[in-house]
Structures are given as C-alpha cells and as structure tokens.
Design an enzyme around this catalytic site. Structure first.
Site, PDB file in Angstrom:
ATOM      1  N   ARG A  53      -9.939   8.409  -2.535  1.00 17.73           N
ATOM      2  CA  ARG A  53     -10.052   8.819  -1.126  1.00 17.73           C
ATOM      3  C   ARG A  53     -10.250   7.581  -0.257  1.00 17.73           C
ATOM      4  O   ARG A  53      -9.695   7.464   0.820  1.00 17.73           O
ATOM      5  CB  ARG A  53     -11.214   9.804  -0.913  1.00 17.73           C
ATOM      6  N   TYR A 105       2.614  18.200  21.811  1.00 13.59           N
ATOM      7  CA  TYR A 105       2.942  18.986  20.611  1.00 13.59           C
ATOM      8  C   TYR A 105       1.987  20.180  20.485  1.00 13.59           C
ATOM      9  O   TYR A 105       0.781  20.046  20.724  1.00 13.59           O
ATOM     10  CB  TYR A 105       2.855  18.068  19.389  1.00 13.59           C
ATOM     11  N   ASP A 177       1.476   9.357  20.632  1.00 11.73           N
ATOM     12  CA  ASP A 177       2.228   9.997  19.552  1.00 11.73           C
ATOM     13  C   ASP A 177       3.674   9.474  19.616  1.00 11.73           C
ATOM     14  O   ASP A 177       4.419   9.783  20.532  1.00 11.73           O
ATOM     15  CB  ASP A 177       2.167  11.522  19.751  1.00 11.73           C
ATOM     16  N   LYS A 202       8.567  13.723   9.934  1.00  9.86           N
ATOM     17  CA  LYS A 202       9.833  13.767  10.671  1.00  9.86           C
ATOM     18  C   LYS A 202      10.716  12.573  10.303  1.00  9.86           C
ATOM     19  O   LYS A 202      11.070  12.424   9.153  1.00  9.86           O
ATOM     20  CB  LYS A 202       9.534  13.845  12.170  1.00  9.86           C
TER      21      LYS A 202
END
Ligand SMILES: *Cc1c(COP(=O)(O)O)cnc(C)c1O
Length: 395
Positions: A53, A105, A177, A202
C-alpha cells in the site's frame, strides 16, 4: 530524467524503465511485482519497500512515468480517477471552501456536493469560462479552485493561467482534471497549477480494460502531503493494473494522433449536417474558447459533443449507429458514443443539468481508431434515419 532533452512522445516509451531495466534479465518491460510485503534483510535498517500500500515497484515505475510526463516531482496512482480526485480533495479540512467549475465530471460533482459537506467542507460552483465569476465565488476560507478543461461534456474551455493568477492572489491551490488532454497535449503544472488529476481509465490506458487514476504535484511539500493521504486513505492502484497502464501510455502518442485527426474530420462533417444543431469541439474555430485552448494546449483532442434536436432524434441516431459502442467512458481504441443526460452526468439533478446545457439532444463522442471514412459513413446513415424520425413526428 535523461540528460538529452526528449520529446514527450519519446518519454511515453522510455519513462517507465529509464535507467532501470530489470537487473536479472534485462526485461524490456517493468515486471509485475505481485507482493504485498517485502523481506527485510537487516534487523534495524529496512529496504526501499515494506508494504505494497505504501509502495510497490510496478506502481512506482508508473508514478515516476506520469510525474515525468506532466513535468512534476511526484506522481501517485490510484484505484480510479475518482479515487485520485477524492484523495486530493482530502487535503482540505473542515471549515474550508472550494470553488468548482460548473462543467464538472458527474462523479466529481457527487463527491463535492454529497460527501465533502458531511466533513464541513463547503463549495461554490462558478462559470469557469468567465474569470470574474470565479473571482466572485472566492471566499476568505477558499482553499482550492478546481478546474476541468476542456470540460465534460460541452468541452468548455477555462483560461488556466487566468485562474491560476486568481488562485495565487487569494492563497488558494489549483487542481486541474487533465483527463481529456493527457500530458501529451496539455501540461497544467507548467502553467502554475498545483495538482494535475487524471482518470487514466480513458486515454492514458486507452483500451477500455482498466479503471485507474493518477495525480501529479510539482511542489515537493505538497507531494509529501498527498503521498501521506494516498497511504492513509489507501485507494492505491494494484500492480497488474499499474503494468497495463504503463503499456497503454506507451502507445498513447500514436493513438491520440490518429484519433484527433479523425475527430477533426468528423467535427467538420457534423458541422455541415442539417440535423445537427451544434457541434462542440475545441478544434473548430467557432468553438467558445478556441483561441484560449490553442494557446494552452497542443491539440483539440479526440472528444466532441453535438446537439440533435431532441430525445427522439438522439434515440433514433443511437439505435441506428453500428460501429461505435454506446457506453459511458471515453478514450478507448473503440469509438464510444455516450448520452450524458443519463450516463456520465446522471448524478447531476435535471434542473442543474439543463442549466449546464446538458440537454436531452446532447451526445458525446470519443473517437477511436476505426477508419474515419467508415465512421463518417456510419454517422451518415444513422443521421438520415434520425432526420426521418424528425419529419415523422413533425418537430
Ligand atoms: C471518467 C472521468 C473521471 C472519473 O474517473 P474514473 O476512472 O471513472 O473514476 C473524472 N474526470 C473525467 C473528466 C472523466 O472523464
């Protein structure tokens, strides 16, 4: 970083392994290190990794890659774009305020309006195509100004440098973004932005196969703070998906170049079609903010939106189109058609949606790698069917 100044297109290929091929074999790809924990050779001094992690060599290679591509100092890989965005927003504290672009978004809208207020973090939406409106939304407790450009789904353009100047004058950080552009076409850190965010689901991965998010900081101190959140909140990207994303990034230059060229042709085609009421694409000189975008980005990218008269014609068009997939998401090798009103922006209430121009006739199209002549022929037959529907119902 290399000594020779490379083009970014070269760095897409070289960044993940730079100076660091796998030592036993010289494998040209970064190995997938499937290990949650790491044996420590010494009792009182530990190696570079202790628990995955906190750090994993495959994820590290990816994080270094995105940091280099964006011109930042630290990169972070998360389990999704929204995990990257929400983790970055966890830099805020109770009592803070954030100014957000109206054209945001849907999932970011949901996090900001439904989760952050429970922790005492307030927000104001503003029209980011208008710097004065942004300035008016700033309060004494504003800590972050949140930009998306080109934005989703109407491809609204924000003047990045103008907003950064406002933020600096008011002691705020800027988050941006950069999903639609990728670092290949737009490098917000160079323009003074503090944190760049990506849905790497994306264009960066490019094959509609993984869900992933990235964040990059330029400032070392801010990087440390975000690294602390990444480890504390724990929404990290796994080693296998980190590997897939590194591979996807390598082909992004070729993919984006072809898809963008096709998007430009398709936008021109749509502009000339009588059923299409409006085409939104930063590569059209008629697009609002065209000049600002041309100044701050290298290319209009591969996403466009267009307006059909109403829901019935949009439905007929979608049902008649054969090549693209009809789905949420974008940035894949396959062209993806989506209907923002019920897909990406369903989380935004209808009244708010309509205020933002996300009407029932609006469609968004992410251009893939199919032959552009085939895509245009497919659009042509589907638009003919939709035009007939329009005549039949006499609207
Ligand atoms: C998809 C998307 C997101 C969310 O990313 P996920 O990977 O789906 O969590 C955020 N911003 C933009 C612009 C997006 O297109």
């Amino acid at each position: 970083m290399s000594n020779v100044k490379e083009n970014l297109a070269t760095s897409l290929i070289t960044a993940s392994t730079r100076g660091n091929y796998e030592q036993k074999t010289g494998a040209v790809n970064v190995p997938i290190y499937l290990s949650s924990t790491y044996h420590q050779e010494s009792f009182d001094s530990f190696g570079p990794y202790d628990y995955s992690r906190s750090g994993n060599p495959t994820r590290d290679a990816l994080e270094k890659t995105i940091a280099e591509l964006e011109g930042g100092t630290r990169g972070f890989a998360f389990a999704s774009g929204i995990a990257a965005i929400s983790s970055a927003l966890m830099l805020l504290s109770s009592g803070d305020h954030i100014v957000v672009t109206e054209e945001v978004y849907g999932g970011t809208y949901r996090f900001i309006t439904e989760v952050l207020p429970r922790f005492g973090i307030d927000y104001t939406f503003a029209d980011f195509t208008n710097a004065e409106a942004v300035e008016q939304a700033i309060r004494p407790n504003t800590q972050v100004i949140y930009i998306e450009t080109p934005a989703n789904p109407r491809l609204g353009i924000t003047d990045i440098e103008a907003i950064v100047a406002l933020a600096k004058a008011n002691d705020c950080l800027t988050f941006l973004d950069n999903t639609f552009m990728t670092p290949l076409y737009q490098r917000p850190l160079d323009l003074g932005v503090d944190i760049v965010l990506h849905s790497a689901t994306k264009f960066l991965s490019g094959h509609s196969d993984i869900v992933a998010g990235l964040a990059v900081t330029k400032d070392e101190e801010l990087g440390k703070r975000l690294g602390f959140i990444q480890n504390s909140f724990g929404a990290i990207l796994g080693a296998q998906d980190s590997f897939s994303l590194i591979q996807g990034i390598k082909t992004m230059g070729a993919r984006l170049a072809q898809s963008t060229e096709a998007a430009q042709k398709l936008a021109t085609y749509l502009t000339n079609h009588p059923l299409v009421e409006e085409v939104l694409y930063p590569g059209l000189s008629t697009h609002p903010g065209y000049e600002i975008h041309a100044r701050q980005a290298k290319s209009p990218g591969a996403v466009l939106s267009f307006q059909l008269p109403n829901r019935d014609t949009a439905k007929a068009f979608v049902e008649s189109l054969q090549i693209p997939v009809f789905a949420v998401s974008l940035g894949g090798v396959e062209s993806i058609l989506s209907y923002p009103a019920t897909m990406s922006h369903a989380a935004i209430p209808k009244v708010e949606r309509e205020k933002r121009g996300i009407t029932d006739g609006l469609l968004r199209f992410s251009v893939g790698l199919e032959h552009i002549d085939d895509l245009i022929a497919d659009f042509d037959q589907a638009l003919t069917i939709a035009s007939n529907i329009k005549q039949k119902v006499g609207i």
